[in-house]
Scaffold this motif. Structure first.
Motif, PDB file in Angstrom:
ATOM      1  N   UNK A 147      38.410  33.385  42.549  1.00  0.00           N
ATOM      2  CA  UNK A 147      38.699  34.113  41.314  1.00  0.00           C
ATOM      3  C   UNK A 147      38.660  33.137  40.139  1.00  0.00           C
ATOM      4  N   UNK A 148      37.968  33.556  39.102  1.00  0.00           N
ATOM      5  CA  UNK A 148      37.859  32.725  37.910  1.00  0.00           C
ATOM      6  C   UNK A 148      38.009  33.573  36.669  1.00  0.00           C
ATOM      7  N   UNK A 149      37.795  32.929  35.536  1.00  0.00           N
ATOM      8  CA  UNK A 149      37.830  33.669  34.278  1.00  0.00           C
ATOM      9  C   UNK A 149      36.883  33.033  33.281  1.00  0.00           C
ATOM     10  N   UNK A 150      36.491  33.843  32.324  1.00  0.00           N
ATOM     11  CA  UNK A 150      35.713  33.429  31.169  1.00  0.00           C
ATOM     12  C   UNK A 150      36.540  33.797  29.958  1.00  0.00           C
ATOM     13  N   UNK A 151      36.788  32.827  29.078  1.00  0.00           N
ATOM     14  CA  UNK A 151      37.522  33.097  27.849  1.00  0.00           C
ATOM     15  C   UNK A 151      36.620  32.816  26.655  1.00  0.00           C
ATOM     16  N   UNK A 152      36.600  33.757  25.729  1.00  0.00           N
ATOM     17  CA  UNK A 152      35.781  33.665  24.516  1.00  0.00           C
ATOM     18  C   UNK A 152      36.704  33.378  23.336  1.00  0.00           C
ATOM     19  N   UNK A 153      36.247  32.490  22.433  1.00  0.00           N
ATOM     20  CA  UNK A 153      37.046  32.101  21.266  1.00  0.00           C
ATOM     21  C   UNK A 153      36.269  32.323  19.977  1.00  0.00           C
TER      22      UNK A 153
END
Length: 151
Positions: free
Chosen positions: A68-74
């Motif tokens: 399980x991972x994540x992508x975070x947008x800024x």
């Protein structure tokens, strides 16, 4: 035609530790299959490791492979190239089989969200122009409100 396998620890390439928060390694798949239009990597993030905030000059596609991972947008605030405010605008869970497109010049980070289990994904970096190197700009940040320098 040349065949390769994304699993196993053979053919590992070390990564620049300044670009990650923990232990990470990759396999360069595009070299194995002699791809000329994109760089393709199988990236392994050990227990809670992730990339530092960065952006690319071309598009990127991530495909979850294991864990399980994540992508975070800024979003960036300010005009300085190396010292500016940021705000997370989106967090996307990445599970096995998930695929996501990241447009060029979007600030983001991705990696493992589980401090007890690794995560891996295929990263496809789509070259902006034929025979032009794909450029990634890496940043030092607090992952919350500010970027302090280009790495």
């Amino acid at each position: 035609m040349k065949k390769t396998n994304i699993f196993g620890t053979g053919d590992q390439r070390k990564v620049n530790p300044d670009w990650f928060t923990g232990k990470t390694w990759m396999k360069v798949l595009s070299e194995k299959i002699k791809s000329k239009d994109q760089d393709i990597y199988h990236v392994h993030f050990e227990k809670g490791s992730r990339t530092k905030i960065h952006q690319h000059d071309g598009n990127q596609v991530l495909i979850g492979v294991k864990g399980k991972g994540s992508l975070e947008i800024f979003k960036k605030y300010g005009t300085s190239k190396s010292n500016f405010k940021i705000k997370r605008t989106e967090r996307i869970a990445l599970n096995e089989g998930d695929i996501v497109h990241i447009p060029a010049k979007v600030l983001h980070t991705h990696g493992s969200i589980d401090k007890k289990k690794p995560f891996s994904h295929i990263a496809i970096n789509i070259l902006s122009k034929k025979n032009k190197p794909y450029k990634t700009t890496w940043y030092e940040s607090d992952f919350k409100s500010s970027v302090t320098e280009i790495i």
